[in-house]
Design a protein around this motif. Structure first.
Motif, PDB file in Angstrom:
ATOM      1  N   ASP A 181      24.800  36.741  31.177  1.00  0.00           N
ATOM      2  CA  ASP A 181      25.401  35.478  31.608  1.00  0.00           C
ATOM      3  C   ASP A 181      26.827  35.340  31.079  1.00  0.00           C
ATOM      4  OD1 ASP A 181      23.084  34.856  32.916  1.00  0.00           O
ATOM      5  OD2 ASP A 181      22.313  33.523  31.337  1.00  0.00           O
ATOM      6  N   ALA A 182      27.002  35.640  29.798  1.00  0.00           N
ATOM      7  CA  ALA A 182      28.325  35.496  29.194  1.00  0.00           C
ATOM      8  C   ALA A 182      29.336  36.408  29.866  1.00  0.00           C
ATOM      9  CB  ALA A 182      28.248  35.784  27.699  1.00  0.00           C
ATOM     10  N   TRP A 183      28.984  37.652  30.097  1.00  0.00           N
ATOM     11  CA  TRP A 183      29.951  38.580  30.660  1.00  0.00           C
ATOM     12  C   TRP A 183      30.202  38.329  32.134  1.00  0.00           C
ATOM     13  CZ3 TRP A 183      33.402  40.901  28.044  1.00  0.00           C
ATOM     14  CH2 TRP A 183      33.148  41.282  26.705  1.00  0.00           C
ATOM     15  N   SER A 184      29.253  37.749  32.818  1.00  0.00           N
ATOM     16  CA  SER A 184      29.497  37.380  34.208  1.00  0.00           C
ATOM     17  C   SER A 184      30.626  36.365  34.295  1.00  0.00           C
ATOM     18  CB  SER A 184      28.218  36.813  34.833  1.00  0.00           C
ATOM     19  OG  SER A 184      28.456  36.359  36.147  1.00  0.00           O
ATOM     20  N   ILE A 185      30.569  35.352  33.441  1.00  0.00           N
ATOM     21  CA  ILE A 185      31.634  34.337  33.425  1.00  0.00           C
ATOM     22  C   ILE A 185      32.936  34.955  32.929  1.00  0.00           C
ATOM     23  CG2 ILE A 185      32.343  32.156  32.375  1.00  0.00           C
ATOM     24  CD1 ILE A 185      29.377  31.389  32.280  1.00  0.00           C
ATOM     25  N   ILE A 186      32.840  35.815  31.928  1.00  0.00           N
ATOM     26  CA  ILE A 186      34.041  36.456  31.394  1.00  0.00           C
ATOM     27  C   ILE A 186      34.758  37.264  32.474  1.00  0.00           C
ATOM     28  CG2 ILE A 186      34.833  38.269  29.821  1.00  0.00           C
ATOM     29  CD1 ILE A 186      32.740  37.261  27.831  1.00  0.00           C
ATOM     30  N   HIS A 187      34.012  37.997  33.302  1.00  0.00           N
ATOM     31  CA  HIS A 187      34.625  38.797  34.351  1.00  0.00           C
ATOM     32  C   HIS A 187      35.306  37.903  35.394  1.00  0.00           C
ATOM     33  CE1 HIS A 187      33.824  43.061  33.694  1.00  0.00           C
ATOM     34  NE2 HIS A 187      32.672  42.713  33.121  1.00  0.00           N
ATOM     35  N   GLN A 188      34.651  36.801  35.731  1.00  0.00           N
ATOM     36  CA  GLN A 188      35.260  35.891  36.695  1.00  0.00           C
ATOM     37  C   GLN A 188      36.578  35.335  36.153  1.00  0.00           C
ATOM     38  OE1 GLN A 188      32.450  32.873  37.911  1.00  0.00           O
ATOM     39  NE2 GLN A 188      30.766  34.377  38.026  1.00  0.00           N
ATOM     40  N   ASN A 189      36.562  34.932  34.898  1.00  0.00           N
ATOM     41  CA  ASN A 189      37.781  34.396  34.298  1.00  0.00           C
ATOM     42  C   ASN A 189      38.843  35.476  34.084  1.00  0.00           C
ATOM     43  OD1 ASN A 189      36.769  31.814  34.268  1.00  0.00           O
ATOM     44  ND2 ASN A 189      35.942  31.989  32.196  1.00  0.00           N
ATOM     45  N   MET A 190      38.393  36.705  33.891  1.00  0.00           N
ATOM     46  CA  MET A 190      39.330  37.816  33.766  1.00  0.00           C
ATOM     47  C   MET A 190      40.128  37.972  35.057  1.00  0.00           C
ATOM     48  SD  MET A 190      40.498  40.437  32.014  1.00  0.00           S
ATOM     49  CE  MET A 190      41.228  42.051  32.283  1.00  0.00           C
ATOM     50  N   GLU A 191      39.438  37.940  36.193  1.00  0.00           N
ATOM     51  CA  GLU A 191      40.125  38.058  37.472  1.00  0.00           C
ATOM     52  C   GLU A 191      41.049  36.859  37.705  1.00  0.00           C
ATOM     53  OE1 GLU A 191      40.029  40.739  39.317  1.00  0.00           O
ATOM     54  OE2 GLU A 191      38.690  41.644  37.840  1.00  0.00           O
ATOM     55  N   ARG A 192      40.595  35.660  37.281  1.00  0.00           N
ATOM     56  CA  ARG A 192      41.422  34.470  37.440  1.00  0.00           C
ATOM     57  C   ARG A 192      42.681  34.565  36.569  1.00  0.00           C
ATOM     58  NH1 ARG A 192      43.538  30.849  40.620  1.00  0.00           N
ATOM     59  NH2 ARG A 192      43.859  28.797  39.641  1.00  0.00           N
ATOM     60  N   ALA A 193      42.541  35.100  35.373  1.00  0.00           N
ATOM     61  CA  ALA A 193      43.693  35.260  34.486  1.00  0.00           C
ATOM     62  C   ALA A 193      44.713  36.221  35.096  1.00  0.00           C
ATOM     63  CB  ALA A 193      43.241  35.760  33.127  1.00  0.00           C
ATOM     64  N   LEU A 194      44.245  37.295  35.709  1.00  0.00           N
ATOM     65  CA  LEU A 194      45.163  38.235  36.349  1.00  0.00           C
ATOM     66  C   LEU A 194      45.921  37.567  37.493  1.00  0.00           C
ATOM     67  CD1 LEU A 194      42.934  41.453  36.476  1.00  0.00           C
ATOM     68  CD2 LEU A 194      44.832  40.996  34.927  1.00  0.00           C
ATOM     69  N   GLU A 195      45.229  36.684  38.196  1.00  0.00           N
ATOM     70  CA  GLU A 195      45.873  35.981  39.306  1.00  0.00           C
ATOM     71  C   GLU A 195      46.916  34.994  38.809  1.00  0.00           C
ATOM     72  OE1 GLU A 195      44.559  32.956  42.920  1.00  0.00           O
ATOM     73  OE2 GLU A 195      43.076  34.293  41.991  1.00  0.00           O
ATOM     74  N   LEU A 196      46.573  34.254  37.732  1.00  0.00           N
ATOM     75  CA  LEU A 196      47.494  33.252  37.214  1.00  0.00           C
ATOM     76  C   LEU A 196      48.738  33.882  36.599  1.00  0.00           C
ATOM     77  CD1 LEU A 196      44.964  30.744  35.594  1.00  0.00           C
ATOM     78  CD2 LEU A 196      46.230  30.444  37.735  1.00  0.00           C
ATOM     79  N   THR A 197      48.620  35.058  36.073  1.00  0.00           N
ATOM     80  CA  THR A 197      49.764  35.724  35.442  1.00  0.00           C
ATOM     81  C   THR A 197      50.587  36.533  36.434  1.00  0.00           C
ATOM     82  OG1 THR A 197      48.286  37.542  34.828  1.00  0.00           O
ATOM     83  CG2 THR A 197      48.701  35.844  33.181  1.00  0.00           C
ATOM     84  N   GLY A 198      50.252  36.460  37.733  1.00  0.00           N
ATOM     85  CA  GLY A 198      51.047  37.134  38.748  1.00  0.00           C
ATOM     86  C   GLY A 198      50.806  38.616  38.867  1.00  0.00           C
ATOM     87  N   ILE A 199      49.742  39.098  38.293  1.00  0.00           N
ATOM     88  CA  ILE A 199      49.433  40.527  38.412  1.00  0.00           C
ATOM     89  C   ILE A 199      48.710  40.810  39.722  1.00  0.00           C
ATOM     90  CG2 ILE A 199      48.102  42.408  37.357  1.00  0.00           C
ATOM     91  CD1 ILE A 199      48.640  41.138  34.667  1.00  0.00           C
ATOM     92  N   VAL A 200      47.915  39.844  40.199  1.00  0.00           N
ATOM     93  CA  VAL A 200      47.164  39.974  41.442  1.00  0.00           C
ATOM     94  C   VAL A 200      47.517  38.787  42.340  1.00  0.00           C
ATOM     95  CG1 VAL A 200      44.865  40.014  42.471  1.00  0.00           C
ATOM     96  CG2 VAL A 200      45.299  41.231  40.333  1.00  0.00           C
ATOM     97  N   ASP A 201      47.714  39.022  43.648  1.00  0.00           N
ATOM     98  CA  ASP A 201      47.948  37.963  44.631  1.00  0.00           C
ATOM     99  C   ASP A 201      46.602  37.481  45.150  1.00  0.00           C
ATOM    100  OD1 ASP A 201      48.636  36.307  46.670  1.00  0.00           O
ATOM    101  OD2 ASP A 201      50.026  37.698  47.647  1.00  0.00           O
ATOM    102  N   GLY A 202      46.206  36.228  44.808  1.00  0.00           N
ATOM    103  CA  GLY A 202      44.910  35.706  45.194  1.00  0.00           C
ATOM    104  C   GLY A 202      44.768  35.484  46.678  1.00  0.00           C
TER     105      GLY A 202
END
Length: 817
Positions: A707-728
């Motif tokens: 459960d913890a890592w599922s949320i962590i992975h989702q937030n990891m992808e969101r962090a990449l998007e917010l920092t401009g590394i990935v175009d959402g």
């Protein structure tokens, strides 16, 4: 013995006896005195041709041996060596060498070094002593009491002198590199003193590894727990060049003392440095530090005599015992013949491998499942052992007998009689030689572009190859070594062994030395730079597939290998793990069409450039995909006198037939004697399933982790998007390097955390690990700490107060930055 030879031997001894009073007088032995003694004994001068200056030095060494033996062993400690050093200083320098001396490497041991060697040997009264290259006897002249003395010397003139100095010794005239077999009837020595030839071998001529061969033979001959004191060339040490050979030869022994001496051979006419090793045939610790000095006098204060090891009996290994328990494979095990009795021969001559041709194929043994017990179908060996583990082959392959071969390999008789190769492995040597006696129909030239061959009337005739498809445990490496050894003994001393990676060098040397070779015979191509010629007169060149494709500027390893082999190369070209060349034809991959692999292309180009090479493919998965057989250009699967015009037509046609067509290809290759594939049997193997039932607490731990890592992975992808590394919006990566770096660091943290979870499987440790790994102060992780901890806190709230107390974890507010 002719009268002339007898007269010369008598004059030698007479001259030596005339020198004895001068050696005991304490006065210098000058060249003038030596010449006068020689003229008196021979009845004329060297100008008259009665003797040579080289002969006078040989006589001087003979006189020294007589003098030291007559004086008796006065060596009790290293302090006694000072008198020997003083005697050495009174001797003239040997300034003349003969062609015979160079050919036989007759550089005797200086008497001061010999005295040190005898003291380090720690001779016991019950020792059986051997010197494999005795020369004039200077190395053993210092010996005191012993049980038996065995001396070996090739030169008949020196051997005659040994009889006069050591009348009680057993004296032989064998090659020192083969004493393990040629002297096998004698009592095994407990102590060996040796100063072998450094760079010449009997039958080989110039041989850079002659001393290593002699040392390896001596260690094999020595009784377990015995000692070897060896004077070796300066290059034999743990250097970058010799480390592999050094560690291989000394793998199962203990080096008690290692000494390097400089300029200690000046009285013998050379300034060469040497190394002195004290080796016990017993397992032990790492080698000691090397003691380095410029003279024996400087060396003496640094020496001590290492304690001798306990002698052990070298009893023969017992035959393997087979289980008598109940098994569903009883019929298969009962059908195996009883092992034949055999007697180890005294000598180890190279002899033809004796076998009987079977006009009617050997009967099939009882089938078990989809396998048949393996047996050579067309030949029966007079002396050969069964494979250590039973072998099987598929029913489809077992139902096809191999052809009757005509080739008879030549191997050392003990390789066969002592069952260093099983009957199945010997069969490979026979059929490989049988295949190599054939040629592919037609004449060819390599294509200027691509990896194919073009028919040409003025082209070359290409030798057929052989494919060894044995599975793990059948000993493919040992069989490759046996095929190379067969050709080596027939004079083809240059061979190429291509393997998967550099660490397999040790495996190749293990298989080669097990059959009687020397580890130094196998040399990795990495010993030479890519832009320099390979300086290896004879040997097995070990090449890795990645190295095979390497290039630098205008230089390539492929061209370097071809230049070393030569256009007339007829040695073995062995491709171990041949499936590493599987992608040579390219094809369709998971991501679409792909080009041919460079190492596969280079492997085929190497075959094309060496038409006379005896190509051996070895792979357990070689025929798993028809496209992978594109590298096997020497099997005659396509081209003239076949059903397929070229490789492309062969691949497309067989691919349409699927597995059934591939099975037909394998069967046809076996029927023509170009292929065999055996595998280890599972007869007698017993197993049971062990289940680990997870407890409710362990299940809860895993759920918490997931459960913890599922949320962590989702937030990891969101962090990449917010920092401009990935175009959402477009789901596209804008900075691939930053994305890869972030994920790499994140996954490495995750793997360390997961390892702790698996090791502990305790909830308190899980919670502490999550908090510790998430609280690393990185911006990407900070965004998801609160969400992950809320899950953990909910788990904690569900526990009773007593359970919470048992956790022993600090639940106070945390600071992560």
């Amino acid at each position: 013995m002719t009268d002339l030879f007898h007269a010369a031997a008598t004059a030698d001894h007479d001259a030596a006896r005339l020198l004895l009073p001068h050696l005991g007088s304490g006065r210098p032995i000058t060249r003038r005195l030596l010449n006068e003694v020689m003229a008196s004994a021979y009845g004329g001068s060297d100008a008259d041709g009665r003797w040579t200056q080289r002969t006078s030095f040989e006589v001087l060494e003979h006189a020294l041996a007589l003098h030291l033996r007559a004086a008796g062993s006065g060596l009790r400690s290293f302090a006694d060596v000072s008198a020997i050093v003083a005697l050495s200083d009174r001797l003239p320098t040997q300034t003349v060498r003969s062609e015979e001396q160079l050919d036989w490497q007759q550089f005797s041991t200086p008497i001061d070094i010999a005295a040190v060697a005898v003291l380090l040997a720690d001779v016991q009264a019950d020792d059986v002593i051997l010197e494999p290259s005795a020369g004039n006897g200077l190395l053993v002249a210092h010996l005191g009491s012993y049980k038996v003395l065995q001396l070996n010397e090739l030169d008949p003139v020196r051997r005659a002198r040994l009889h006069r100095v050591f009348p009680e010794a057993t004296i032989s005239g064998e090659d020192g590199a083969t004493i393990n077999s040629t002297l096998s009837a004698a009592e095994p020595p407990t102590l060996i003193l040796m100063n072998p030839p450094f760079s010449r071998s009997l039958g080989r001529g110039a041989d850079d590894y002659a001393a290593v061969r002699h040392l390896q033979a001596a260690l094999r001959r020595l009784r377990s727990g015995g000692r070897v004191v060896a004077i070796m060339p300066d290059w034999f040490g743990p250097s970058a060049r010799m480390r592999d050979q050094y560690e291989t030869v000394l793998r199962d022994v203990t080096v008690r003392t290692a000494i390097r001496l400089e300029k200690c051979y000046l009285k013998h006419g050379t300034s060469v440095a040497v190394r002195l090793f004290v080796i016990d045939k017993a397992p032990g610790n790492a080698p000691p530090a090397i003691i380095q000095r410029s003279s024996v006098g400087e060396l003496l204060p640094a020496l001590r005599v290492p304690e001798r090891s306990t002698l052990k009996s070298d009893a023969p290994m017992p035959a393997p015992r087979r289980s008598a328990g109940i098994s569903i494979f009883r019929a298969l095990k009962s059908s195996r013949p009883e092992p034949r009795a055999y007697h180890a021969p005294v000598r180890n001559d190279v002899l033809p491998v004796d076998y009987e041709k079977l006009a009617t194929p050997a009967p099939l043994l009882e089938q078990t499942g989809v396998y048949l017990p393996y047996r050579p179908s067309r030949i029966s060996f007079a002396t050969a052992g069964e494979h250590p583990t039973p072998l099987v082959e598929s029913v489809a392959m077992g139902s096809i007998p191999a052809p009757i071969p005509d080739y008879v390999p030549s191997l050392p008789e003990r390789t066969v009689a002592e069952r260093l190769l099983s009957a199945s492995q010997l069969e490979t040597v026979v059929y490989a030689g049988h295949a190599w006696s054939q040629t592919i129909p037609g004449r060819f030239k390599p294509n200027k572009e691509g990896v194919g061959l073009t028919l040409a009337e003025d082209g070359d005739i290409y030798r057929k190859g052989f494919f060894l498809g044995d599975g793990t445990g059948a000993g493919k490496g040992r069989q490759i070594a046996a095929c190379i050894l067969d050709n080596w003994l027939q004079g083809r001393r240059r061979n190429i062994w291509v393997t998967k990676n550099a660490p397999l060098l040790e495996d190749a040397r293990r298989d080669w030395t097990a059959l009687g070779g020397v580890s130094g015979d196998i040399q990795p191509i990495s010993n030479w730079k890519i832009d320099e010629p390979i300086r290896l007169d004879q040997g097995v060149l070990l090449v890795t597939y990645p190295t095979l494709r390497s290039m630098r500027g205008n230089h390539s390893r492929l061209r370097q290998i071809v230049d070393w082999a030569g256009a007339d190369f007829q040695g073995v070209l062995a491709f171990d793990e041949a499936h590493e060349m599987g992608g040579v034809a390219g094809g369709e991959g998971a991501l679409g069409a792909k080009e041919g692999s460079q190492q596969g292309i280079c492997g085929v180009l190497l075959q094309n450039q060496l038409p006379g090479a005896r190509v051996l493919y070895a792979s357990a998965t070689g025929a798993s995909d028809v496209n992978n057989l594109a590298y096997a250009v020497r099997l005659g699967l396509w081209g003239p006198e076949t059903a397929f015009a070229d490789r492309e037509q062969f691949i497309s046609s067989i691919r349409q037939g699927g597995i059934a067509a591939m099975e037909l290809v394998a069967r046809d290759l076996k029927a023509t004697g170009l292929y065999m594939a055996r595998a280890l049997s599972f007869a007698g193997v017993e197993y049971e399933i062990l289940r680990h039932e997870l407890t409710p607490a362990q299940i809860e731990i895993y759920d918490t982790y997931a459960d913890a890592w599922s949320i962590i992975h989702q937030n990891m992808e969101r962090a990449l998007e917010l920092t401009g590394i990935v175009d959402g919006l477009e789901n596209a990566t804008l900075n691939s390097g930053a994305k890869a770096s972030a994920r790499s660091r994140f996954e490495s943290t995750k793997q360390r955390f997961f390892g702790q979870v698996l090791l502990s499987m305790k909830l308190p440790t899980v919670i502490a690990a999550v908090r510790r790994h998430l609280a690393n102060g990185q911006s990407v992780v900070l965004q998801l700490v609160t969400t992950a901890e809320s899950i953990l806190d909910r788990r904690l709230d569900a526990l009773s107060p007593d359970d919470r107390a048992d956790l022993e974890i600090d639940l106070s507010p945390r600071e992560y930055v």
